[in-house]
Design a protein around this motif. Structure first.
Motif, PDB file in Angstrom:
ATOM      1  N   GLY A  35       0.822  -1.210   0.000  1.00  0.00           N
ATOM      2  CA  GLY A  35       0.000   0.000   0.000  1.00  0.00           C
ATOM      3  C   GLY A  35       0.852   1.253   0.000  1.00  0.00           C
ATOM      4  N   ASN A  36       1.923   1.240   0.780  1.00  0.00           N
ATOM      5  CA  ASN A  36       2.829   2.392   0.824  1.00  0.00           C
ATOM      6  C   ASN A  36       3.523   2.586  -0.524  1.00  0.00           C
ATOM      7  OD1 ASN A  36       3.800   4.464   2.604  1.00  0.00           O
ATOM      8  ND2 ASN A  36       5.803   3.485   2.522  1.00  0.00           N
ATOM      9  N   TYR A  37       3.857   1.459  -1.169  1.00  0.00           N
ATOM     10  CA  TYR A  37       4.468   1.533  -2.500  1.00  0.00           C
ATOM     11  C   TYR A  37       3.514   2.180  -3.506  1.00  0.00           C
ATOM     12  CZ  TYR A  37       6.044  -0.039  -7.100  1.00  0.00           C
ATOM     13  OH  TYR A  37       6.406  -0.089  -8.423  1.00  0.00           O
ATOM     14  N   LEU A  38       2.263   1.757  -3.500  1.00  0.00           N
ATOM     15  CA  LEU A  38       1.277   2.307  -4.441  1.00  0.00           C
ATOM     16  C   LEU A  38       1.009   3.779  -4.164  1.00  0.00           C
ATOM     17  CD1 LEU A  38      -1.263  -0.656  -4.650  1.00  0.00           C
ATOM     18  CD2 LEU A  38       0.339   0.093  -6.425  1.00  0.00           C
ATOM     19  N   ASN A  39       1.026   4.161  -2.888  1.00  0.00           N
ATOM     20  CA  ASN A  39       0.767   5.553  -2.534  1.00  0.00           C
ATOM     21  C   ASN A  39       1.920   6.471  -2.924  1.00  0.00           C
ATOM     22  OD1 ASN A  39      -1.764   5.036  -1.426  1.00  0.00           O
ATOM     23  ND2 ASN A  39      -0.941   4.641   0.615  1.00  0.00           N
ATOM     24  N   ASN A  40       3.102   5.893  -3.103  1.00  0.00           N
ATOM     25  CA  ASN A  40       4.281   6.703  -3.435  1.00  0.00           C
ATOM     26  C   ASN A  40       4.918   6.244  -4.750  1.00  0.00           C
ATOM     27  OD1 ASN A  40       4.867   8.389  -0.784  1.00  0.00           O
ATOM     28  ND2 ASN A  40       4.331   6.321  -0.133  1.00  0.00           N
ATOM     29  N   ILE A  41       4.103   5.700  -5.631  1.00  0.00           N
ATOM     30  CA  ILE A  41       4.634   5.120  -6.861  1.00  0.00           C
ATOM     31  C   ILE A  41       5.267   6.187  -7.767  1.00  0.00           C
ATOM     32  CG2 ILE A  41       2.555   5.341  -8.304  1.00  0.00           C
ATOM     33  CD1 ILE A  41       3.125   2.397  -9.168  1.00  0.00           C
ATOM     34  N   GLY A  42       4.873   7.443  -7.583  1.00  0.00           N
ATOM     35  CA  GLY A  42       5.486   8.517  -8.366  1.00  0.00           C
ATOM     36  C   GLY A  42       6.914   8.795  -7.942  1.00  0.00           C
ATOM     37  N   SER A  50      12.034  -1.125  -5.132  1.00  0.00           N
ATOM     38  CA  SER A  50      11.222  -0.192  -4.354  1.00  0.00           C
ATOM     39  C   SER A  50      10.191  -0.926  -3.502  1.00  0.00           C
ATOM     40  CB  SER A  50      10.520   0.797  -5.290  1.00  0.00           C
ATOM     41  OG  SER A  50      11.448   1.608  -5.970  1.00  0.00           O
ATOM     42  N   LEU A  51       9.542  -1.910  -4.087  1.00  0.00           N
ATOM     43  CA  LEU A  51       8.573  -2.692  -3.325  1.00  0.00           C
ATOM     44  C   LEU A  51       9.266  -3.406  -2.167  1.00  0.00           C
ATOM     45  CD1 LEU A  51       5.656  -3.749  -3.051  1.00  0.00           C
ATOM     46  CD2 LEU A  51       6.321  -5.661  -4.528  1.00  0.00           C
ATOM     47  N   TRP A  52      10.462  -3.931  -2.425  1.00  0.00           N
ATOM     48  CA  TRP A  52      11.213  -4.630  -1.374  1.00  0.00           C
ATOM     49  C   TRP A  52      11.523  -3.708  -0.198  1.00  0.00           C
ATOM     50  CZ3 TRP A  52      12.439  -9.327   0.199  1.00  0.00           C
ATOM     51  CH2 TRP A  52      13.485  -9.485   1.116  1.00  0.00           C
ATOM     52  N   THR A  53      11.954  -2.472  -0.501  1.00  0.00           N
ATOM     53  CA  THR A  53      12.298  -1.542   0.575  1.00  0.00           C
ATOM     54  C   THR A  53      11.094  -1.282   1.479  1.00  0.00           C
ATOM     55  OG1 THR A  53      11.767   0.433  -0.749  1.00  0.00           O
ATOM     56  CG2 THR A  53      14.033  -0.393  -0.836  1.00  0.00           C
ATOM     57  N   GLN A  54       9.914  -1.214   0.902  1.00  0.00           N
ATOM     58  CA  GLN A  54       8.715  -0.910   1.694  1.00  0.00           C
ATOM     59  C   GLN A  54       8.260  -2.115   2.511  1.00  0.00           C
ATOM     60  OE1 GLN A  54       7.747   2.420   1.613  1.00  0.00           O
ATOM     61  NE2 GLN A  54       9.652   2.366   0.429  1.00  0.00           N
ATOM     62  N   ILE A  55       8.169  -3.267   1.872  1.00  0.00           N
ATOM     63  CA  ILE A  55       7.651  -4.454   2.548  1.00  0.00           C
ATOM     64  C   ILE A  55       8.634  -4.965   3.600  1.00  0.00           C
ATOM     65  CG2 ILE A  55       7.023  -6.880   2.225  1.00  0.00           C
ATOM     66  CD1 ILE A  55       5.774  -6.155  -0.410  1.00  0.00           C
ATOM     67  N   LYS A 205      16.622   0.211   1.717  1.00  0.00           N
ATOM     68  CA  LYS A 205      17.796   0.726   1.024  1.00  0.00           C
ATOM     69  C   LYS A 205      17.871   0.119  -0.379  1.00  0.00           C
ATOM     70  CE  LYS A 205      19.530   2.988   4.602  1.00  0.00           C
ATOM     71  NZ  LYS A 205      19.735   4.454   4.630  1.00  0.00           N
ATOM     72  N   TYR A 206      18.460   0.873  -1.293  1.00  0.00           N
ATOM     73  CA  TYR A 206      18.701   0.362  -2.635  1.00  0.00           C
ATOM     74  C   TYR A 206      20.125  -0.191  -2.760  1.00  0.00           C
ATOM     75  CZ  TYR A 206      14.388   2.792  -3.899  1.00  0.00           C
ATOM     76  OH  TYR A 206      13.088   3.210  -3.953  1.00  0.00           O
ATOM     77  N   ASP A 207      21.070   0.512  -2.163  1.00  0.00           N
ATOM     78  CA  ASP A 207      22.459   0.040  -2.175  1.00  0.00           C
ATOM     79  C   ASP A 207      22.656  -0.966  -1.045  1.00  0.00           C
ATOM     80  OD1 ASP A 207      23.068   1.780  -4.277  1.00  0.00           O
ATOM     81  OD2 ASP A 207      23.440   3.429  -2.869  1.00  0.00           O
ATOM     82  N   ASP A 208      23.536  -1.934  -1.281  1.00  0.00           N
ATOM     83  CA  ASP A 208      23.777  -2.981  -0.310  1.00  0.00           C
ATOM     84  C   ASP A 208      24.449  -2.402   0.938  1.00  0.00           C
ATOM     85  OD1 ASP A 208      24.229  -5.277   1.084  1.00  0.00           O
ATOM     86  OD2 ASP A 208      25.285  -6.321  -0.511  1.00  0.00           O
TER      87      ASP A 208
END
Length: 241
Positions: A35-42, A50-55, A205-208
């Motif tokens: 839900g947070n991903y969809l709300n901030n998909i822009g 991106s989905l991974w960072t949120q979940i 995070k996106y970077d390891d």
């Protein structure tokens, strides 16, 4: 003897509330993160990352540690009724075998929980419309997160073995998860047991985050598992003597 003891613990887990918790609780952070991903998909443009960072942020900090607390509390709940614990301790089985058999069961359920969470992540990705499959490096993050989960399980299991109140291990797990989030944002994160799962999962995070600290991650994971296992066996023997 250890294999027989583990099998006994497996039988005890049948038809308990461990399994409804196992199936239902990981769904909550998945729904919240999606839900947070969809709300901030822009803003979130990296699709599966991106989905991974949120979940994973919700799951590894706010839901997994209390869930492990539930598992551990249930595994000791059987022994805390009437004189069941005393009866168990008087059996011709080493205390270390009793303690480690229950911990092995917690670790087995931890692995299953991680696999279930992975399935939920994949399903949620398809529901929100992501193409293809997740990047392969996320598989490595899940494996690392499982190792970090073993560390949290060791701490939670120790708490549940010492404190016979069912709710306290769960509360400790919630507090530990929050502390892990706060400390992971500092240089001390790699040294704090409740931060290791978040760092391993590379949550939010996106970077390891462990690209230069992977040896330290494995060292402290093994160190804490052995430390809290030995401490738990010692405390069990002391309390029951």
């Amino acid at each position: 003897m250890l294999i027989k003891a583990i099998n006994c613990e497996r039988i005890k887990c049948k038809n308990t509330l461990i399994w409804p918790a196992f199936f239902l609780i990981p769904i909550i952070p998945t729904v919240m993160g999606a839900g947070n991903y969809l709300n901030n998909i822009g803003i979130l443009k990296s699709e599966w990352y991106s989905l991974w960072t949120q979940i994973s942020l919700f799951y590894s900090n706010f839901f997994f540690p209390p869930l492990i607390g539930v598992y551990c509390a249930f595994l000791w709940r059987f022994e805390n009724f009437h004189s069941c614990r005393h009866t168990l301790m008087t059996q011709p089985v080493k205390l270390s075998t009793i303690y480690c058999s229950k911990y092995c069961m917690v670790c087995a359920i931890t692995v299953l929980t991680q696999l279930w969470f992975t399935v939920l992540y994949l399903v949620s990705g398809k529901i929100v419309g992501l193409p293809g499959l997740p990047p392969t490096d996320i598989c490595g993050w899940i494996v690392r997160g499982t190792i970090g989960g073993f560390v949290i399980a060791t701490v939670q299991y120790l708490v549940a073995s010492v404190i016979r109140n069912f709710a306290i291990p769960i509360a400790v797990g919630l507090f530990g998860g929050i502390s892990g989030l706060l400390i992971s944002n500092t240089s001390a994160g790699i040294y704090w047991p409740y931060s290791l799962m978040l760092l391993g999962m590379n949550s939010n995070k996106y970077d390891d985050m462990l690209s230069s600290q992977l040896p330290l991650f494995f060292f402290f994971s093994i160190f804490y598992i052995l430390l809290f296992l030995l401490l738990g066996i010692w405390m069990l023997g002391k309390n029951e003597s």
